[in-house]
Scaffold this motif. Sequence first.
Motif, PDB file in Angstrom:
ATOM      1  N   GLU A  34       0.826  -1.204   0.000  1.00 36.47           N
ATOM      2  CA  GLU A  34       0.000   0.000   0.000  1.00 36.47           C
ATOM      3  C   GLU A  34       0.866   1.262   0.000  1.00 36.47           C
ATOM      4  O   GLU A  34       0.573   2.220  -0.716  1.00 36.47           O
ATOM      5  CB  GLU A  34      -0.953  -0.023   1.190  1.00 36.47           C
ATOM      6  N   ALA A  35       1.959   1.274   0.780  1.00 34.39           N
ATOM      7  CA  ALA A  35       2.847   2.440   0.835  1.00 34.39           C
ATOM      8  C   ALA A  35       3.500   2.706  -0.521  1.00 34.39           C
ATOM      9  O   ALA A  35       3.662   3.865  -0.918  1.00 34.39           O
ATOM     10  CB  ALA A  35       3.913   2.246   1.908  1.00 34.39           C
ATOM     11  N   ALA A  36       3.867   1.647  -1.232  1.00 39.53           N
ATOM     12  CA  ALA A  36       4.499   1.818  -2.547  1.00 39.53           C
ATOM     13  C   ALA A  36       3.540   2.496  -3.521  1.00 39.53           C
ATOM     14  O   ALA A  36       3.940   3.383  -4.279  1.00 39.53           O
ATOM     15  CB  ALA A  36       4.955   0.470  -3.099  1.00 39.53           C
ATOM     16  N   LEU A  37       2.287   2.103  -3.514  1.00 34.81           N
ATOM     17  CA  LEU A  37       1.306   2.705  -4.419  1.00 34.81           C
ATOM     18  C   LEU A  37       0.961   4.140  -4.016  1.00 34.81           C
ATOM     19  O   LEU A  37       0.805   5.008  -4.875  1.00 34.81           O
ATOM     20  CB  LEU A  37       0.055   1.830  -4.490  1.00 34.81           C
ATOM     21  N   LEU A  38       0.872   4.392  -2.725  1.00 30.82           N
ATOM     22  CA  LEU A  38       0.613   5.761  -2.269  1.00 30.82           C
ATOM     23  C   LEU A  38       1.791   6.672  -2.609  1.00 30.82           C
ATOM     24  O   LEU A  38       1.602   7.793  -3.088  1.00 30.82           O
ATOM     25  CB  LEU A  38       0.327   5.783  -0.769  1.00 30.82           C
ATOM     26  N   ALA A  39       3.012   6.194  -2.390  1.00 31.22           N
ATOM     27  CA  ALA A  39       4.203   6.987  -2.729  1.00 31.22           C
ATOM     28  C   ALA A  39       4.292   7.230  -4.233  1.00 31.22           C
ATOM     29  O   ALA A  39       4.869   8.221  -4.676  1.00 31.22           O
ATOM     30  CB  ALA A  39       5.468   6.285  -2.224  1.00 31.22           C
ATOM     31  N   ALA A  40       3.693   6.349  -5.014  1.00 30.51           N
ATOM     32  CA  ALA A  40       3.705   6.482  -6.473  1.00 30.51           C
ATOM     33  C   ALA A  40       2.626   7.440  -6.978  1.00 30.51           C
ATOM     34  O   ALA A  40       2.527   7.677  -8.178  1.00 30.51           O
ATOM     35  CB  ALA A  40       3.529   5.113  -7.121  1.00 30.51           C
ATOM     36  N   GLY A  41       1.818   7.981  -6.066  1.00 24.45           N
ATOM     37  CA  GLY A  41       0.852   8.997  -6.469  1.00 24.45           C
ATOM     38  C   GLY A  41      -0.605   8.647  -6.312  1.00 24.45           C
ATOM     39  O   GLY A  41      -1.472   9.465  -6.636  1.00 24.45           O
ATOM     40  N   ALA A  42      -0.941   7.446  -5.844  1.00 23.60           N
ATOM     41  CA  ALA A  42      -2.349   7.088  -5.665  1.00 23.60           C
ATOM     42  C   ALA A  42      -2.975   7.954  -4.576  1.00 23.60           C
ATOM     43  O   ALA A  42      -2.314   8.303  -3.597  1.00 23.60           O
ATOM     44  CB  ALA A  42      -2.481   5.621  -5.289  1.00 23.60           C
ATOM     45  N   ARG A  43      -4.227   8.280  -4.756  1.00 25.67           N
ATOM     46  CA  ARG A  43      -4.960   9.026  -3.720  1.00 25.67           C
ATOM     47  C   ARG A  43      -5.365   8.085  -2.589  1.00 25.67           C
ATOM     48  O   ARG A  43      -5.333   8.455  -1.425  1.00 25.67           O
ATOM     49  CB  ARG A  43      -6.198   9.668  -4.317  1.00 25.67           C
ATOM     50  N   ALA A  44      -5.756   6.855  -2.946  1.00 24.50           N
ATOM     51  CA  ALA A  44      -6.155   5.867  -1.943  1.00 24.50           C
ATOM     52  C   ALA A  44      -5.909   4.470  -2.490  1.00 24.50           C
ATOM     53  O   ALA A  44      -6.038   4.234  -3.704  1.00 24.50           O
ATOM     54  CB  ALA A  44      -7.628   6.039  -1.580  1.00 24.50           C
ATOM     55  N   VAL A  45      -5.562   3.553  -1.601  1.00 26.29           N
ATOM     56  CA  VAL A  45      -5.382   2.144  -1.967  1.00 26.29           C
ATOM     57  C   VAL A  45      -5.922   1.271  -0.835  1.00 26.29           C
ATOM     58  O   VAL A  45      -5.953   1.694   0.321  1.00 26.29           O
ATOM     59  CB  VAL A  45      -3.902   1.765  -2.233  1.00 26.29           C
ATOM     60  N   ARG A  46      -6.347   0.080  -1.184  1.00 21.75           N
ATOM     61  CA  ARG A  46      -6.706  -0.920  -0.192  1.00 21.75           C
ATOM     62  C   ARG A  46      -6.358  -2.288  -0.747  1.00 21.75           C
ATOM     63  O   ARG A  46      -6.946  -2.742  -1.722  1.00 21.75           O
ATOM     64  CB  ARG A  46      -8.191  -0.882   0.142  1.00 21.75           C
ATOM     65  N   SER A  47      -5.385  -2.906  -0.103  1.00 25.29           N
ATOM     66  CA  SER A  47      -5.029  -4.265  -0.487  1.00 25.29           C
ATOM     67  C   SER A  47      -6.188  -5.171  -0.100  1.00 25.29           C
ATOM     68  O   SER A  47      -6.736  -5.080   1.000  1.00 25.29           O
ATOM     69  CB  SER A  47      -3.745  -4.691   0.229  1.00 25.29           C
ATOM     70  N   PHE A  48      -6.564  -6.032  -1.018  1.00 23.71           N
ATOM     71  CA  PHE A  48      -7.721  -6.887  -0.827  1.00 23.71           C
ATOM     72  C   PHE A  48      -7.246  -8.331  -0.850  1.00 23.71           C
ATOM     73  O   PHE A  48      -6.699  -8.789  -1.851  1.00 23.71           O
ATOM     74  CB  PHE A  48      -8.738  -6.626  -1.945  1.00 23.71           C
ATOM     75  N   GLN A  49      -7.427  -9.061   0.215  1.00 26.43           N
ATOM     76  CA  GLN A  49      -6.946 -10.421   0.391  1.00 26.43           C
ATOM     77  C   GLN A  49      -5.418 -10.423   0.380  1.00 26.43           C
ATOM     78  O   GLN A  49      -4.787  -9.383   0.563  1.00 26.43           O
ATOM     79  CB  GLN A  49      -7.569 -11.370  -0.631  1.00 26.43           C
ATOM     80  N   THR A  50      -4.800 -11.569   0.186  1.00 23.33           N
ATOM     81  CA  THR A  50      -3.341 -11.662   0.229  1.00 23.33           C
ATOM     82  C   THR A  50      -2.733 -11.993  -1.125  1.00 23.33           C
ATOM     83  O   THR A  50      -1.532 -12.201  -1.232  1.00 23.33           O
ATOM     84  CB  THR A  50      -2.890 -12.736   1.244  1.00 23.33           C
ATOM     85  N   ASN A  51      -3.554 -12.023  -2.160  1.00 18.61           N
ATOM     86  CA  ASN A  51      -3.104 -12.491  -3.474  1.00 18.61           C
ATOM     87  C   ASN A  51      -2.666 -11.375  -4.422  1.00 18.61           C
ATOM     88  O   ASN A  51      -2.603 -11.580  -5.624  1.00 18.61           O
ATOM     89  CB  ASN A  51      -4.205 -13.330  -4.130  1.00 18.61           C
ATOM     90  N   GLY A  52      -2.378 -10.188  -3.883  1.00 20.19           N
ATOM     91  CA  GLY A  52      -1.919  -9.117  -4.762  1.00 20.19           C
ATOM     92  C   GLY A  52      -3.025  -8.451  -5.556  1.00 20.19           C
ATOM     93  O   GLY A  52      -2.807  -8.011  -6.676  1.00 20.19           O
ATOM     94  N   THR A  53      -4.197  -8.350  -4.974  1.00 14.74           N
ATOM     95  CA  THR A  53      -5.315  -7.650  -5.591  1.00 14.74           C
ATOM     96  C   THR A  53      -5.527  -6.367  -4.795  1.00 14.74           C
ATOM     97  O   THR A  53      -5.733  -6.423  -3.579  1.00 14.74           O
ATOM     98  CB  THR A  53      -6.584  -8.519  -5.563  1.00 14.74           C
ATOM     99  N   VAL A  54      -5.448  -5.217  -5.466  1.00 15.48           N
ATOM    100  CA  VAL A  54      -5.465  -3.934  -4.757  1.00 15.48           C
ATOM    101  C   VAL A  54      -6.491  -2.995  -5.387  1.00 15.48           C
ATOM    102  O   VAL A  54      -6.438  -2.720  -6.587  1.00 15.48           O
ATOM    103  CB  VAL A  54      -4.078  -3.257  -4.795  1.00 15.48           C
ATOM    104  N   LEU A  55      -7.397  -2.488  -4.561  1.00 16.28           N
ATOM    105  CA  LEU A  55      -8.310  -1.431  -4.993  1.00 16.28           C
ATOM    106  C   LEU A  55      -7.528  -0.131  -5.052  1.00 16.28           C
ATOM    107  O   LEU A  55      -6.712   0.152  -4.164  1.00 16.28           O
ATOM    108  CB  LEU A  55      -9.479  -1.306  -4.017  1.00 16.28           C
ATOM    109  N   LEU A  56      -7.783   0.679  -6.089  1.00 15.11           N
ATOM    110  CA  LEU A  56      -6.975   1.867  -6.330  1.00 15.11           C
ATOM    111  C   LEU A  56      -7.834   3.058  -6.739  1.00 15.11           C
ATOM    112  O   LEU A  56      -8.730   2.926  -7.573  1.00 15.11           O
ATOM    113  CB  LEU A  56      -5.969   1.552  -7.446  1.00 15.11           C
ATOM    114  N   ASP A  57      -7.541   4.200  -6.145  1.00 14.33           N
ATOM    115  CA  ASP A  57      -8.038   5.486  -6.620  1.00 14.33           C
ATOM    116  C   ASP A  57      -6.808   6.216  -7.143  1.00 14.33           C
ATOM    117  O   ASP A  57      -5.970   6.663  -6.358  1.00 14.33           O
ATOM    118  CB  ASP A  57      -8.690   6.271  -5.490  1.00 14.33           C
ATOM    119  N   PRO A  58      -6.650   6.320  -8.469  1.00  9.51           N
ATOM    120  CA  PRO A  58      -5.429   6.915  -9.016  1.00  9.51           C
ATOM    121  C   PRO A  58      -5.345   8.424  -8.852  1.00  9.51           C
ATOM    122  O   PRO A  58      -4.312   9.022  -9.137  1.00  9.51           O
ATOM    123  CB  PRO A  58      -5.475   6.523 -10.488  1.00  9.51           C
ATOM    124  N   GLY A  59      -6.429   9.051  -8.399  1.00  9.03           N
ATOM    125  CA  GLY A  59      -6.367  10.465  -8.110  1.00  9.03           C
ATOM    126  C   GLY A  59      -6.675  11.400  -9.255  1.00  9.03           C
ATOM    127  O   GLY A  59      -6.490  12.597  -9.129  1.00  9.03           O
TER     128      GLY A  59
END
Length: 189
Positions: free
Chosen positions: A26-51
């Motif tokens: 989650e920190a990597a995606l936020l640092a990359a510019g996402a407005r919001a992220v939520r990792s979903f389960q443990t399989n690398g599926t992530v909800l994203l608001d790209p901003g």
Amino acid sequence: MTFTHVVLYRAMNLGHRGSPVRAELEAALLAAGARAVRSFQTNGTVLLDPGEPGTTTADAAAERVMRAAVPRLAERSGYTHAALVRPLDDVAAAIDGDPFARTRDERTYRETLTFVDGGEPLPVDLPWTDPRDLLDLVAARPGLVLGVVRGGPGSGGDPNGAVERFTGGVATTRTLGTVRRLLAAAARG
């Protein structure tokens, strides 16, 4: 908070060797510019608001965020596999109307959505059944192949492998149950 995209990491298992922990992802995606992220389960599926609002702009922004997070994930956890980005509306449309209704039977173990980037279109007529009768590829549209897996854990068909072999693209697979839960989580915000 409104999530508009999903990032689908290939071969990610949060907390395991070669994969980040949830907070790193989650920190990597936020640092990359996402407005919001939520990792979903443990399989690398992530909800994203790209901003960035607007379909075309948001799609490009989501892709930029995912790509900008790659070096940080490699540095922090050693994760170097591919990731695919999809608009949530496209994922929802893929399962609208229960596309597996005609293929589901007593042998069904899992119904799958295999997301693919690159490569060629499937060179086989659908539905296609593998020689061991453990996998049916039942429908395809650009960037997505729907499949039905038979057999149990560890002995079933491999939609990811089949799609990659046929197309030469990069693929990652999620079950229908995972996709339904993902869409429900996104709707809750």
